[in-house]
Design an enzyme around this catalytic site. Structure first.
Site, short mmCIF file in Angstrom:
data_model
loop_
_atom_site.label_atom_id
_atom_site.label_comp_id
_atom_site.label_asym_id
_atom_site.label_seq_id
_atom_site.Cartn_x
_atom_site.Cartn_y
_atom_site.Cartn_z
N ASP A 175 -19.26 -4.72 -8.49
CA ASP A 175 -18.48 -4.26 -8.38
C ASP A 175 -17.10 -4.21 -8.83
OD1 ASP A 175 -16.72 -1.59 -7.17
OD2 ASP A 175 -15.89 -2.35 -5.30
N ARG A 196 0.80 -1.23 0.16
CA ARG A 196 0.20 -0.07 -0.01
C ARG A 196 1.01 1.04 -0.26
NH1 ARG A 196 -5.30 -1.29 0.85
NH2 ARG A 196 -5.92 0.99 1.35
N CYS A 230 -21.04 -32.34 -1.92
CA CYS A 230 -20.22 -31.82 -1.32
C CYS A 230 -21.06 -31.32 0.17
CB CYS A 230 -19.22 -30.12 -1.56
SG CYS A 230 -18.56 -29.70 0.03
#
Length: 370
Positions: free
Chosen positions: A277, A134, A320
């Site tokens: 998004d 970052r 599963c």
């Protein structure tokens, strides 16, 4: 319409950081227009008016980026003014902000507190881990500015949580990350998988989170979290909270944990709307909030197509034993090839091993919080 939630990008893809793993940077690079700039006042007012007119009960405005604070404090002051002006139905309005924290000062903190914003602060752990990925646009470290933002939030009593991106390095040092957050008394944590760029080969970057690393991360994080729970020091970790919701209620409030997509109404700064998004791409543009109602946007063929694609259950999932808990996971982790059917979740094995390891203790926590 029922209550409405929007995810808004007031500064488009603009950001003052250059994080190595930024998924939105890679998305915007694959659009005809990389950045739409700062949202204009007329777009902001059209959006606010539209939502407050069409929502019932309550509505949510969540601001993300890029970096939303680049829009300026005046933009958000204008937002509050417009919400007061157009809220003739007296809706309950929730505002939130996801920020890298580097531009937060006393004025920002005071505003966020006074207007009851819920804030997500992006922070990857202690200094040496956070600064690894970052950096700002000049390549400089950002940790001290983010830590300062957290201090200001505490000073002004801003309600905030921590968003930590899990990379290969984070996974190897989960003890340091959790210890740091605990020392800082951060009680609300969200750990999100680092995403490789869409439709690129997975696992090829230094930051890439490979399944074996994610398995270790989940197990170690759970051990720390569970020990604190037993000692009466409960920490909210969004993923674990989501699993508890699924156990107790049959579904989670966290997007990506229910196996199928919904429309998130992601609004770019020019007013363009997208369903998710992770897919703010020209292909999935639904329309513009300035000239279409929310119902019209939701009813578009593109939105129905986007949602429908997520409903197909992989054959492995059908047999599963953990499917009712996992539900296949987030579509983004199943999408490897463009214009192809969704595959098995990239982290399938990680989840299987984690559930085997932690499920009895998850049940114990669930029984204690009923």
């Amino acid at each position: 319409m029922p209550p409405l939630s929007l995810l808004i990008k007031p500064a488009s893809s603009g950001c003052n950081l250059k994080c190595t793993y930024c998924f939105y940077h890679s998305l915007s690079d694959n659009r005809n227009v990389k950045s739409y700039g700062i949202m204009r006042d007329e777009v902001l007012e059209s959006m606010v008016k539209r939502v407050l007119n069409e929502a019932n009960g309550h509505c949510s405005f969540a601001f993300q980026g890029g970096e939303p604070t680049l829009a300026g404090l005046e933009f958000f002051e204008k937002l509050m003014e417009l919400q007061r002006k157009h809220n003739y139905k007296n809706l309950k309005i929730y505002n939130s902000l996801q920020t890298n924290g580097t531009l937060i000062d006393e004025s920002w903190a005071k505003f966020l507190s006074e207007n009851k914003f819920l804030v997500g602060l992006s922070m990857d752990g202690p200094k040496e881990i956070h600064n690894l990925n970052r950096k700002d646009c000049c390549g400089l470290d950002t940790f001290s500015k983010v830590e300062r933002a957290a201090e200001l939030f505490k000073k002004y009593k801003v309600e905030f949580n921590i968003l930590c991106v899990v990379t290969s390095n984070t996974a190897r040092h989960v003890n340091k990350v959790y210890k740091y957050f605990k020392e800082k008394d951060f009680k609300f944590l969200q750990f999100i998988n680092c995403l490789d760029p869409l439709y690129e080969e997975k696992g090829k970057y230094n930051y890439s989170l490979k399944p074996k690393d994610y398995t270790k991360f989940l197990k170690n994080l759970f051990d720390f979290w569970y020990e604190d729970f037993l000692n009466g020091n409960r920490v909210s970790i969004r993923y674990f909270d989501g699993l508890l919701e699924t156990i107790l209620l049959g579904k989670s409030s966290s997007c990506g944990m229910n196996g199928t997509c919904t429309c998130q109404f992601v609004v770019e700064s020019d007013g363009s709307v997208y369903p998710c998004d992770f897919y703010v791409l020209d292909k999935w543009r639904l329309g513009n909030i300035q000239d279409m109602t929310m119902k019209e946007l939701f009813e578009t063929n593109k939105n129905h197509e986007f949602i429908k694609l997520s409903f197909k259950v992989h054959e492995e999932c059908k047999k599963c034993k953990w499917f009712r808990l996992c539900k296949g996971g987030c579509r983004r982790c199943r999408d490897s090839k463009e214009d192809s059917a969704l595959e098995l979740n990239y982290y399938c094995q990680s989840y299987k091993e984690f559930f085997e390891y932690a499920f009895p203790r998850l049940i114990n926590v669930a029984n204690n919080i009923k």
